[in-house]
Design a protein around this motif. Structure first.
Motif, PDB file in Angstrom:
ATOM      1  N   THR A   3       0.789  -1.133  -0.042  1.00 40.91           N
ATOM      2  CA  THR A   3       0.108  -0.070   0.166  1.00 40.91           C
ATOM      3  C   THR A   3       0.907   1.371   0.076  1.00 40.91           C
ATOM      4  N   ASP A   4       2.253   1.262   0.393  1.00 42.69           N
ATOM      5  CA  ASP A   4       2.855   2.256   0.321  1.00 42.69           C
ATOM      6  C   ASP A   4       3.909   2.451  -0.868  1.00 42.69           C
ATOM      7  N   THR A   5       3.637   1.749  -1.839  1.00 43.02           N
ATOM      8  CA  THR A   5       4.419   1.939  -3.248  1.00 43.02           C
ATOM      9  C   THR A   5       4.352   3.419  -3.680  1.00 43.02           C
ATOM     10  N   PRO A   6       5.511   4.100  -3.800  1.00 39.85           N
ATOM     11  CA  PRO A   6       5.560   5.395  -4.474  1.00 39.85           C
ATOM     12  C   PRO A   6       4.736   5.369  -5.756  1.00 39.85           C
ATOM     13  N   GLY A   7       3.969   6.409  -5.753  1.00 42.74           N
ATOM     14  CA  GLY A   7       2.858   6.870  -6.846  1.00 42.74           C
ATOM     15  C   GLY A   7       3.971   7.316  -8.195  1.00 42.74           C
ATOM     16  N   ILE A   8       4.826   6.300  -8.812  1.00 47.26           N
ATOM     17  CA  ILE A   8       5.532   6.944  -9.824  1.00 47.26           C
ATOM     18  C   ILE A   8       4.905   6.714 -11.050  1.00 47.26           C
ATOM     19  N   ASP A   9       4.874   7.619 -12.044  1.00 47.34           N
ATOM     20  CA  ASP A   9       4.114   7.262 -13.531  1.00 47.34           C
ATOM     21  C   ASP A   9       5.240   7.665 -14.291  1.00 47.34           C
ATOM     22  N   PRO A  10       5.796   6.461 -15.158  1.00 45.37           N
ATOM     23  CA  PRO A  10       7.155   6.457 -15.792  1.00 45.37           C
ATOM     24  C   PRO A  10       6.687   7.415 -17.149  1.00 45.37           C
ATOM     25  N   LEU A  11       5.309   7.505 -17.178  1.00 47.89           N
ATOM     26  CA  LEU A  11       5.187   8.215 -18.543  1.00 47.89           C
ATOM     27  C   LEU A  11       4.730   9.772 -18.288  1.00 47.89           C
ATOM     28  N   GLU A  12       4.957  10.365 -17.036  1.00 47.45           N
ATOM     29  CA  GLU A  12       4.341  11.497 -16.908  1.00 47.45           C
ATOM     30  C   GLU A  12       5.000  12.681 -17.880  1.00 47.45           C
ATOM     31  N   ALA A  13       6.141  12.771 -18.211  1.00 44.85           N
ATOM     32  CA  ALA A  13       6.783  13.727 -18.965  1.00 44.85           C
ATOM     33  C   ALA A  13       6.129  13.603 -20.244  1.00 44.85           C
ATOM     34  N   LEU A  14       5.554  12.491 -20.861  1.00 44.18           N
ATOM     35  CA  LEU A  14       5.405  12.244 -22.072  1.00 44.18           C
ATOM     36  C   LEU A  14       3.936  12.319 -22.163  1.00 44.18           C
ATOM     37  N   ARG A  15       3.093  12.546 -21.342  1.00 40.97           N
ATOM     38  CA  ARG A  15       1.579  12.630 -21.303  1.00 40.97           C
ATOM     39  C   ARG A  15       1.169  13.994 -21.873  1.00 40.97           C
ATOM     40  N   ALA A  16       0.042  14.045 -22.815  1.00 39.43           N
ATOM     41  CA  ALA A  16      -0.310  14.946 -23.509  1.00 39.43           C
ATOM     42  C   ALA A  16      -2.044  14.797 -23.337  1.00 39.43           C
ATOM     43  N   PRO A  17      -2.732  16.092 -23.429  1.00 38.10           N
ATOM     44  CA  PRO A  17      -4.309  16.038 -23.231  1.00 38.10           C
ATOM     45  C   PRO A  17      -4.903  15.067 -24.245  1.00 38.10           C
ATOM     46  N   ARG A  18      -4.531  14.694 -25.358  1.00 40.05           N
ATOM     47  CA  ARG A  18      -5.163  13.859 -26.375  1.00 40.05           C
ATOM     48  C   ARG A  18      -4.736  12.404 -26.489  1.00 40.05           C
ATOM     49  N   ASP A  19      -3.800  12.119 -25.408  1.00 34.91           N
ATOM     50  CA  ASP A  19      -3.312  10.878 -25.683  1.00 34.91           C
ATOM     51  C   ASP A  19      -4.465   9.852 -25.058  1.00 34.91           C
ATOM     52  N   PRO A  20      -4.300   8.413 -25.460  1.00 35.90           N
ATOM     53  CA  PRO A  20      -5.080   7.528 -24.940  1.00 35.90           C
ATOM     54  C   PRO A  20      -5.139   7.353 -23.633  1.00 35.90           C
ATOM     55  N   ALA A  21      -6.309   7.366 -23.186  1.00 36.15           N
ATOM     56  CA  ALA A  21      -6.615   6.970 -21.708  1.00 36.15           C
ATOM     57  C   ALA A  21      -5.964   5.843 -21.056  1.00 36.15           C
ATOM     58  N   CYS A  22      -5.574   4.745 -21.871  1.00 37.80           N
ATOM     59  CA  CYS A  22      -5.127   3.612 -21.690  1.00 37.80           C
ATOM     60  C   CYS A  22      -3.687   3.396 -22.192  1.00 37.80           C
ATOM     61  N   ASP A  23      -2.935   3.250 -21.212  1.00 37.77           N
ATOM     62  CA  ASP A  23      -1.418   2.734 -21.480  1.00 37.77           C
ATOM     63  C   ASP A  23      -1.302   1.557 -22.341  1.00 37.77           C
ATOM     64  N   VAL A  24      -1.740   0.329 -21.660  1.00 35.63           N
ATOM     65  CA  VAL A  24      -1.632  -0.943 -22.437  1.00 35.63           C
ATOM     66  C   VAL A  24      -2.856  -1.731 -22.214  1.00 35.63           C
ATOM     67  N   PHE A  25      -2.968  -2.544 -23.381  1.00 37.84           N
ATOM     68  CA  PHE A  25      -4.357  -3.160 -23.231  1.00 37.84           C
ATOM     69  C   PHE A  25      -3.936  -4.706 -23.627  1.00 37.84           C
ATOM     70  N   LEU A  26      -4.412  -5.722 -22.778  1.00 42.88           N
ATOM     71  CA  LEU A  26      -4.085  -6.965 -22.997  1.00 42.88           C
ATOM     72  C   LEU A  26      -5.311  -7.752 -23.013  1.00 42.88           C
ATOM     73  N   THR A  27      -5.447  -9.088 -23.493  1.00 45.00           N
ATOM     74  CA  THR A  27      -6.581 -10.036 -23.161  1.00 45.00           C
ATOM     75  C   THR A  27      -6.036 -11.349 -23.166  1.00 45.00           C
ATOM     76  N   GLY A  28      -6.808 -12.331 -22.526  1.00 42.25           N
ATOM     77  CA  GLY A  28      -6.405 -13.728 -22.207  1.00 42.25           C
ATOM     78  C   GLY A  28      -6.957 -14.384 -21.292  1.00 42.25           C
ATOM     79  N   PRO A  29      -7.094 -15.572 -20.889  1.00 43.90           N
ATOM     80  CA  PRO A  29      -7.481 -16.244 -19.745  1.00 43.90           C
ATOM     81  C   PRO A  29      -6.844 -15.928 -18.347  1.00 43.90           C
ATOM     82  N   VAL A  30      -8.088 -15.872 -17.467  1.00 44.98           N
ATOM     83  CA  VAL A  30      -7.439 -15.353 -16.038  1.00 44.98           C
ATOM     84  C   VAL A  30      -7.608 -16.744 -15.250  1.00 44.98           C
TER      85      VAL A  30
END
Length: 385
Positions: A3-30
């Protein structure tokens, strides 16, 4: 997840308003993974073995989804969940515990969740799995949003019929696709056409043909990440590095994992090659290490790091994961990475050149970190070493 993992966003410097809301999509069996630990040896036929510990967690594609989310990437997963207790637990663990977007997932009434029992001993594992393929979600009239306990809903829409995955993957920066001989998933081409970088993972070719032309979705991939044996078989070479160069003629990025020897990658666009040795660790359970490696490499690629840094980071996250039991349970977050980096620089007789390989972490990590080693909370009882 701690619960105390630092909230690091590795893409923070690259984000722009029109970027996709999703960084990574994947699918498969759980799967529901049940992991027995503390076994002195492999189970012997006709005998009863007692494990000194046990853990449980979402497995299958959830291993990679969790690894991506813990590295700060906005992760969306489309998967089927049973309406049994196992399915409810996995849904809650992923959505509430890890912050993974499950709006394109659905619950299947009357379908039981796939289960894998994993036995970890001597740094190896033996697994037994059971499950049936989930039926495809049915279109639902009206407006619907996929949630736990609902039936066959995927995403959100207004109109006569809700869009059904996999025809409508979300717009994303990246997607992870599991390639298989003779199989093409229409969503992969759609995701690539919409601008996602597709990272292709692959398993053992049970057909024995090892034909790259039998992987049609490879044509849509930004990167292909086989292990050394798979890479050599697919390219008919006897050297993993030669295999990587051969694969780089088919995909922009070829990454070959070398187990205890690290990883080797070739950028087919520039001809740049990079090799990074593995980090020596005491491996307790290798479950999910390959998924964690891919997650680390995806993170570095989206963050636009140099190729060697991406390899080093992917190898580091995989090495940290094998020191814990379980697949998604062991995926490291930024707290674990920061703690390792803080510790390793204080150890005696460290090779300065080896430390320099990970100097890029200084610009990413918080200045303070918890002590190492770390122990995650495990969502089950009776787990101990």
């Amino acid at each position: 997840m701690s619960t105390d993992t630092p909230g690091i966003d590795p893409l923070e410097a690259l984000r722009a308003p029109r970027d996709p809301a999703c960084d990574v999509f994947l699918t498969g069996p759980v799967f529901l993974d049940i992991i027995f630990t503390g076994l002195d040896s492999a189970p012997v036929r006709g005998t009863e073995s007692w494990a000194r510990g046990m853990g449980s967690s979402p497995g299958g594609v959830a291993n990679m989804a969790t690894a991506l989310a813990r590295l700060g990437l906005r992760t969306a997963l489309a998967a089927a969940f049973g309406d049994d207790h196992y399915g409810e637990y996995c849904w809650d663990a992923l959505e509430q515990g890890e912050g993974i977007d499950l709006s394109m997932s659905h619950t299947v009434p009357g379908w039981h969740s796939p289960v894998t029992v994993s036995m970890a001993y001597e740094g190896e594992r033996t697994m037994v799995s059971h499950g049936h393929e989930a039926p495809a979600p049915a279109p639902v009239a009206g407006t619907s949003t996929g949630t736990a306990g609902t039936t066959g809903t995927t995403g959100t829409s207004t109109g006569a019929t809700a869009p059904v995955f996999p025809q409508c993957p979300p717009r994303a920066r990246a997607a992870v696709a599991s390639l298989a001989p003779g199989r093409s998933e229409p969503w992969v081409a759609t995701a690539a056409r919409d601008g996602a970088l597709v990272f292709g993972d692959v398993g053992w070719d049970e057909t024995g043909r090892w034909d790259l032309d039998a992987l049609p979705d490879l044509a849509h991939c930004e990167a292909f990440l086989p292990n050394a044996e798979e890479a050599m078989r697919y390219t008919r070479t006897d050297c993993p590095r030669a295999a990587a160069h051969a694969l780089a003629e088919r995909v922009p990025l070829a990454v070959v994992t070398l187990g205890a020897e690290g990883a080797y990658a070739v950028d087919g666009r520039t001809g740049t090659a990079a090799a990074v040795p593995a980090i020596e660790v005491e491996a307790l359970d290798p479950t999910g290490a390959g998924d964690v490696f891919v997650a680390g490499f995806v993170t570095g690629t989206l963050a636009d790091w140099p190729l060697a840094d991406r390899l080093a980071f992917a190898g580091l996250t995989a090495a940290l994961s094998v020191q814990e039991f379980g697949g998604s349970l062991s995926a490291p977050g930024w707290a674990e990475i920061a703690a390792w980096w803080q510790l390793i620089r204080t150890c005696d007789r460290q090779d300065p050149a080896a430390l320099e390989r990970y100097a890029f972490l200084d610009d990413l990590l918080p200045t303070t970190a918890r002590a190492w080693p770390l122990r995650r909370a495990v969502p089950t009882i009776g787990f101990r070493q």
